[in-house]
Design a protein around this motif. Structure first.
Motif, PDB file in Angstrom:
ATOM      1  N   SER A   1       0.829  -1.208   0.000  1.00 51.23           N
ATOM      2  CA  SER A   1       0.000   0.000   0.000  1.00 51.23           C
ATOM      3  C   SER A   1       0.864   1.258   0.000  1.00 51.23           C
ATOM      4  N   TYR A   2       1.959   1.241   0.741  1.00 45.56           N
ATOM      5  CA  TYR A   2       2.846   2.403   0.750  1.00 45.56           C
ATOM      6  C   TYR A   2       3.416   2.650  -0.647  1.00 45.56           C
TER       7      TYR A   2
ATOM      8  N   ILE B   1      -2.960   6.213   4.820  1.00 42.32           N
ATOM      9  CA  ILE B   1      -2.481   5.978   3.453  1.00 42.32           C
ATOM     10  C   ILE B   1      -3.520   5.207   2.643  1.00 42.32           C
ATOM     11  N   ASN B   2      -4.085   4.146   3.237  1.00 45.67           N
ATOM     12  CA  ASN B   2      -5.074   3.333   2.525  1.00 45.67           C
ATOM     13  C   ASN B   2      -6.325   4.147   2.177  1.00 45.67           C
ATOM     14  N   HIS B   3      -6.783   4.986   3.098  1.00 45.19           N
ATOM     15  CA  HIS B   3      -7.956   5.808   2.803  1.00 45.19           C
ATOM     16  C   HIS B   3      -7.660   6.836   1.713  1.00 45.19           C
ATOM     17  N   GLU B   4      -6.479   7.402   1.723  1.00 44.16           N
ATOM     18  CA  GLU B   4      -6.114   8.371   0.685  1.00 44.16           C
ATOM     19  C   GLU B   4      -6.053   7.698  -0.686  1.00 44.16           C
ATOM     20  N   ILE B   5      -5.544   6.473  -0.731  1.00 43.47           N
ATOM     21  CA  ILE B   5      -5.490   5.740  -1.993  1.00 43.47           C
ATOM     22  C   ILE B   5      -6.899   5.514  -2.541  1.00 43.47           C
ATOM     23  N   GLU B   6      -7.796   5.060  -1.678  1.00 43.40           N
ATOM     24  CA  GLU B   6      -9.170   4.796  -2.120  1.00 43.40           C
ATOM     25  C   GLU B   6      -9.865   6.087  -2.547  1.00 43.40           C
ATOM     26  N   ASN B   7      -9.586   7.188  -1.870  1.00 50.30           N
ATOM     27  CA  ASN B   7     -10.195   8.458  -2.270  1.00 50.30           C
ATOM     28  C   ASN B   7      -9.723   8.892  -3.652  1.00 50.30           C
ATOM     29  N   ARG B   8      -8.459   8.585  -3.965  1.00 47.45           N
ATOM     30  CA  ARG B   8      -7.942   8.887  -5.311  1.00 47.45           C
ATOM     31  C   ARG B   8      -8.744   8.137  -6.371  1.00 47.45           C
TER      32      ARG B   8
END
Length: 470
Positions: A370-371, A460-467
């Motif tokens: 994820s990182y 980090i995981n939430h930011e990825i999904e928001n993207r």
């Protein structure tokens, strides 16, 4: 309201997994350990005492096989990330690779070409390459099931529970079955060759059935879009390693952890037969390498919540080192050496620390994946697992070559199934306690550099999904 929140989270990749799904995934590691642990614990003693090649030659062969893996693993990782088989991006290899892996595992323990280095090389290289073809996508499968860190912790606990069930079946079961089938009741004599072949056949076939079970009860949900996978190439491995600091930390921890385990596991049989001189206790000694998992792995989620992941590593690595110190002291003090129960206690203490620390490290792999996705925009699970595979196999290479070279240095007599010189016994003790303890100290320093605490990786995981929603 809670149901709506849960459904919203699942729509973002934070899936909740059922008990059957956790067991199904864990059965894949159980299957692999029926082969991996047999190779790790017993292949060296099979090669030296049964197959009839020298310890030095076997050690060099283990090193060569790992060098082949350094080339092979990134090829497999890139291939897995680029490919989209109809049976599943990652899970398909459990079946497609599992069938030939079963055959090569059996052939590795066949004594038909006794003493032939060529045969040993061909079968062991083949086994290792096929193991990679399953292990790399299986590791990537972990990160494809969910992004939820709590679910990943539970999944890893279930996986390690099952993996250690495989370790118990091998550690305790293999020597008993081989002794039962062997004409002279030994596991380390030329006469036990057929017994090894039959035993490995049983274990390998059971492992194949478990791989099929894993295939049926896992579902890939968090994967790259097919258009993105087309861009994956082998060189992404080195780019990822360069830019992903947490991955580098984890990779170096893998080296030390697997070197420690491989050295200790391969030396265990020699230690009980020649140092303790209690071959009849060998199954119990080896079983204690796995039994603590059934006590402590279910507690890992609670322990991690209570003290944090890094503190959990420190505590259990210290416990492991303490157990190794106990083994060493017991073995050098004459009045203690005859107390086999103390040896078993020390093995339990050592294994408790090793199991929790090395078991939980697998939960960090989805985090570094994820990182990497957060930093580069690419979720290249296969590549990351290939990279961690290179490093853990580098550890296994040390674990394979070091015992062979140490045994050669101390003058181990492969033709003597009963006793060794005092110097040879000392060399075996180095392998069981001293070298693994030193590696764990290094591992403790390495893991102190890991920066992805739970709140950081959740963000980090939430930011990825928001993207992805934009």
């Amino acid at each position: 309201m809670k149901v709506q929140t849960r459904l919203a989270d699942e729509s973002k990749g934070f899936y909740k997994l059922s008990l059957l799904q956790r067991i199904g995934f864990g059965s894949g590691d159980l299957a692999q350990n029926l082969i991996y642990q047999t190779v790790s614990m017993y292949l060296l003693i099979f090669y030296t005492n049964v197959f009839g090649i020298s310890a030095a030659a076997a050690g060099v062969m283990f090193l060569v096989v790992r060098i082949v893996d350094v080339v092979w693993d990134p090829i497999v990782g890139a291939f897995v990330d680029k490919s989209n088989p109809k049976m599943g991006k990652y899970r398909s290899y459990l079946v497609l690779g599992g069938i030939p892996l079963t055959g090569f595992a059996i052939l590795c323990f066949w004594n038909g070409f006794s003493g032939s280095l060529v045969y040993a090389y061909v079968t062991y290289v083949g086994l290792s390459m096929l193991y990679t073809l399953i292990n790399v996508p299986y590791g990537a499968l972990n990160a494809s099931l969910t992004r939820d860190t709590d679910e990943i912790t539970k999944l890893t606990s279930a996986r390690m529970f099952m993996a250690n069930l495989g370790g118990l079946a091998v550690g305790y079961g293999v020597p008993i079955v081989v002794q039962y089938l062997s004409p002279d009741g030994k596991i380390n004599s030329r006469e036990s060759g057929d017994a090894w072949f039959i035993t490995m056949t049983i274990y390998a076939i059971v492992g194949l059935c478990l791989l099929v079970f894993c295939y049926k009860h896992t579902k890939e949900r968090v994967v790259m879009d097919e258009k993105d996978t087309e861009k994956v190439k082998v060189s992404d491995l080195w780019v990822e390693f360069k830019h992903n600091g947490p991955l580098r930390v984890l990779a170096f921890f893998f080296i030390t952890a697997f070197a420690m385990m491989a050295i200790g596991n391969s030396a265990g049989s020699y230690y009980m037969i020649y140092n303790v001189q209690a071959p009849e206790i060998l199954p119990y000694f080896m079983a204690l390498g796995s039994i603590p998992a059934f006590i402590f792995m279910p507690l890992v989620p609670a322990i991690k919540r209570a003290i944090g992941k890094k503190q959990m590593f420190y505590v259990f690595l210290t416990i492991a080192i303490g157990g190794m110190i106990m083994l060493y002291v017991i073995s050098v003090v004459p009045t203690l050496k005859t107390q086999v129960w103390l040896v078993l206690v020390a093995q339990f203490v050592k294994s408790t620390g090793v199991i929790v620390a090395t078991g939980y490290m697998w939960a960090l792999v989805p985090e570094v994946i994820s990182y990497g996705e957060y930093a580069t925009g690419k979720r290249i699970s296969g590549i990351v697992n290939a990279l961690t595979g290179i490093f853990y196999k580098a550890g296994m290479a040390l674990g394979g070559v070091v015992p062979g070279l140490v045994l050669a240095y101390v003058g181990f007599d492969k033709d003597n199934a009963i006793a060794q010189s005092a110097f040879a016994e000392q060399g075996i003790l180095w392998l069981v306690a001293v070298i693994p303890a030193a590696l764990l100290l290094v591992g403790m320093f390495i893991i102190s550099r890991y920066k992805l605490e739970d709140d950081v990786i959740d963000r980090i995981n939430h930011e990825i999904e928001n993207r992805h929603k934009i």
